[in-house]
Design a protein around this motif. Structure first.
Motif, PDB file in Angstrom:
ATOM      1  N   GLN A   1       0.810  -1.212   0.000  1.00 47.69           N
ATOM      2  CA  GLN A   1       0.000   0.000   0.000  1.00 47.69           C
ATOM      3  C   GLN A   1       0.847   1.267   0.000  1.00 47.69           C
ATOM      4  O   GLN A   1       0.326   2.361  -0.125  1.00 47.69           O
ATOM      5  CB  GLN A   1      -0.918   0.015   1.228  1.00 47.69           C
ATOM      6  N   SER A   2       2.153   1.099   0.132  1.00 48.80           N
ATOM      7  CA  SER A   2       3.020   2.253   0.330  1.00 48.80           C
ATOM      8  C   SER A   2       3.649   2.730  -0.973  1.00 48.80           C
ATOM      9  O   SER A   2       3.479   2.144  -2.042  1.00 48.80           O
ATOM     10  CB  SER A   2       4.104   1.921   1.354  1.00 48.80           C
ATOM     11  N   VAL A   3       4.420   3.775  -0.855  1.00 50.07           N
ATOM     12  CA  VAL A   3       5.035   4.431  -2.003  1.00 50.07           C
ATOM     13  C   VAL A   3       6.101   3.544  -2.626  1.00 50.07           C
ATOM     14  O   VAL A   3       6.808   2.811  -1.931  1.00 50.07           O
ATOM     15  CB  VAL A   3       5.632   5.789  -1.577  1.00 50.07           C
ATOM     16  N   ASP A   4       6.222   3.595  -3.938  1.00 43.33           N
ATOM     17  CA  ASP A   4       7.270   2.852  -4.628  1.00 43.33           C
ATOM     18  C   ASP A   4       8.650   3.378  -4.216  1.00 43.33           C
ATOM     19  O   ASP A   4       8.822   4.568  -3.952  1.00 43.33           O
ATOM     20  CB  ASP A   4       7.098   2.988  -6.142  1.00 43.33           C
ATOM     21  N   GLY A   5       9.611   2.464  -4.190  1.00 47.67           N
ATOM     22  CA  GLY A   5      10.970   2.855  -3.814  1.00 47.67           C
ATOM     23  C   GLY A   5      11.188   2.978  -2.329  1.00 47.67           C
ATOM     24  O   GLY A   5      12.188   3.546  -1.888  1.00 47.67           O
ATOM     25  N   LEU A   6      10.268   2.433  -1.525  1.00 52.23           N
ATOM     26  CA  LEU A   6      10.367   2.579  -0.070  1.00 52.23           C
ATOM     27  C   LEU A   6      11.654   1.958   0.479  1.00 52.23           C
ATOM     28  O   LEU A   6      12.223   2.451   1.451  1.00 52.23           O
ATOM     29  CB  LEU A   6       9.145   1.948   0.597  1.00 52.23           C
ATOM     30  N   ASN A   7      12.127   0.889  -0.156  1.00 49.47           N
ATOM     31  CA  ASN A   7      13.369   0.253   0.310  1.00 49.47           C
ATOM     32  C   ASN A   7      14.571   1.172   0.147  1.00 49.47           C
ATOM     33  O   ASN A   7      15.615   0.944   0.772  1.00 49.47           O
ATOM     34  CB  ASN A   7      13.616  -1.056  -0.452  1.00 49.47           C
ATOM     35  N   ASP A   8      14.438   2.177  -0.698  1.00 47.72           N
ATOM     36  CA  ASP A   8      15.544   3.098  -0.957  1.00 47.72           C
ATOM     37  C   ASP A   8      15.443   4.356  -0.108  1.00 47.72           C
ATOM     38  O   ASP A   8      16.179   5.312  -0.314  1.00 47.72           O
ATOM     39  CB  ASP A   8      15.545   3.480  -2.441  1.00 47.72           C
TER      40      ASP A   8
END
Length: 547
Positions: free
Chosen positions: A317-324
């Motif tokens: 459900q979260s924003v793309d690229g959250l791992n970065d």
């Protein structure tokens, strides 16, 4: 950019997601020296837009990813130079600023080329054509600056030099054999040599050693349209330095320049930088104007975007690229899901009806009164998420905060709620795609991919005209995106119940979860109004019971 904190709700944001992000940004800006910016991950719903318009608040900026971009890095400041300045001045600027490369820009700050130490050294080491000043269109001001010279007589304010460069190191009687009209000649203080040079119609005579020029020579120069300048350098030094007066645009790199935009992602430019291995690369803004330079060492300690998540803690459900990105905080009222962090963070999760209830509590706990606009938005979110406190998720804390905020916002709760729901529940003019995606969430439960959308309505019969087209859309989405189960909740706000449209290969999960039999993919569940509390938990239990 490094001191900015982005506060974001979930994809397909509802009123609570948008309003809690805006409100928490106000709180952080009042209590922190870092700038907090609310952002959104999708379009604003009609209900949310009504609340924003009612309290005169702009919607948050739409973003697609929080991957690290060039704009997030501590790039070097640009030290741009004009294409007309001399090689000597360029070298002096490099030494002054301790840089190896300088961008060359036009009058509109647009990039024309790059000049590096290698450009300068190669030009200095090359054996130049003695017509180099003519070919490079060198201006007199460059020659004066390079030779520290002063003008004695100028035939023209901006003279052009079309001849060759030479040193008058021969007997005056032989000068006329080598000097031609338009030449640039360096000589000493011999008056007879100076007369011979001028009579040959040289365009410029450079007198070395700071020698005084006699009036007779000046008058002769005026007659023959020959400019005279005097340099303190000796003849050898002057002849060596004059090459450094040519404009930098003659030696700069103009073609195949590799530049990056502030919007470029670091992961994408990294390979390009490793393959090309230039000392530095120009950074351009959206208007193609240069704002700085970047080198490989900037990538070693790249700065990640700083993010605070509100109203969700589920990766899908979260924003793309959250791992970065660096997640600093999570404020939520849903189940604990699957987002992981590298370091301990502030995580506040409470079993209340709205994330905005938690954020209002945070304001008051810290002795801070939200502004009238923010109080109004928080009211809107609590009303929306708790269905005016009728949802089983609503609590006494929600009611307490709603009343307290309504007093600050100066609104009548019931009257405002009626207008809010009227704006948000109207299906008129909406496509099935817009209806389904206005509040859609994905849940991964024991390897089952389940999507649940919820819409609220004041008149459940208004959904009937779009039933068939909605089923078609959901069947295609289920197949194309590999969902095991898709559910649309059509919630009757005032009659307190929801009709479920169920699509997928595992409809038996819904039947087992609610102990019902589906009729043509539909089922009405009285007193069911909460996706979080009344839909997801039974589905999870049913899936967990599958052997």
């Amino acid at each position: 950019m490094n001191d900015v904190i982005y506060i974001t709700g979930h994809k397909n944001p509802d009123t609570d997601s948008i309003c809690s992000a805006i409100a928490y940004a106000e709180f952080k800006n009042k209590t922190s020296n870092k700038k907090a910016i609310p952002v959104r991950l999708g379009e604003v719903t009609r209900e949310t837009q009504f609340a924003l318009d009612y309290f005169n608040v702009e919607p948050p900026k739409l973003i697609e990813t929080v991957k690290t971009q060039v704009s997030d890095l501590d790039i070097d400041n640009a030290i741009p130079i004009s294409p007309e300045i001399s090689l000597k001045m360029t070298w002096n600027m490099m030494k002054k600023h301790n840089v190896k490369t300088l961008p060359v820009i036009d009058e509109n700050d647009k990039l024309l080329g790059l000049v590096s130490v290698s450009n300068l050294t190669s030009s200095y080491m090359d054996v130049w054509d003695n017509y180099i000043l003519s070919k490079s269109n060198t201006k007199l001001e460059n020659i004066l600056e390079t030779l520290c010279a002063k003008p004695i007589y100028l035939n023209d304010e901006n003279p052009k030099f079309n001849g060759k460069i030479m040193v008058a190191a021969m007997e005056p009687c032989h000068i006329k054999e080598v000097v031609e009209k338009g030449d640039i000649v360096i000589c000493g203080n011999r008056e007879d040599a100076q007369k011979s040079i001028i009579n040959c119609r040289a365009s410029l005579i450079i007198i070395s050693g700071n020698h005084i020029v006699k009036d007779t020579i000046i008058k002769l120069a005026q007659k023959n349209q020959c400019s005279i300048i005097v340099t303190p350098y000796d003849t050898f030094t002057a002849s060596r330095l004059i090459i450094q007066s040519i404009p930098i645009n003659y030696v700069m790199t103009k073609d195949k320049i590799i530049s990056f935009s502030t919007e470029d992602f670091v992961d994408e430019i990294k390979d390009i930088m490793l393959d090309t291995r230039y000392r530095s690369y120009p950074i351009l803004d959206k208007n193609r104007k240069i704002i700085g330079t970047i080198s490989r060492y900037h990538l070693i300690s790249k700065n990640k975007k700083k993010v605070i998540l509100v109203d969700h803690n589920e990766k899908t459900q979260s924003v793309d690229g959250l791992n970065d990105a660096d997640i600093l905080e999570i404020i939520d009222h849903h189940r604990i899901a699957d987002i992981q962090t590298g370091l301990p963070i502030y995580f506040r999760n409470e079993p209340v009806g709205s994330t905005s209830t938690i954020i209002a509590t945070i304001f008051f706990e810290n002795g801070i009164r939200p502004s009238k606009k923010i109080a109004g938005l928080l009211c809107s979110a609590i009303i929306s998420d708790t269905l005016l406190l009728k949802s089983p998720t609503s609590t006494g804390v929600d009611k307490l905060m709603l009343n307290r905020l309504a007093e600050i916002a100066n609104i009548d709760i019931d009257a405002f709620a009626k207008e809010l729901f009227k704006a948000g529940t109207s299906l008129e003019g909406k496509t099935p795609h817009e209806i389904f995606n206005q509040d859609f969430k994905i849940f991964n439960i024991n390897n089952f991919k389940i999507g649940v959308s919820q819409i609220g309505t004041m008149y459940i019969e208004s959904f009937i005209p779009v039933k068939d087209s909605m089923m078609d859309l959901m069947n295609k989405k289920c197949k194309n995106e590999n969902f095991d189960l898709l559910i649309l909740m059509v919630t009757d706000i005032f009659n307190a119940g929801s009709e479920l449209l169920v699509i997928g290969n595992h409809k038996e999960i819904v039947e087992k979860a609610f102990n019902v039999n589906l009729t043509d993919s539909f089922i009405y569940l009285p007193d069911v109004m909460s996706r979080k509390k009344q839909i997801i938990p039974p589905l999870t239990s049913a899936i967990n019971s599958i052997k």
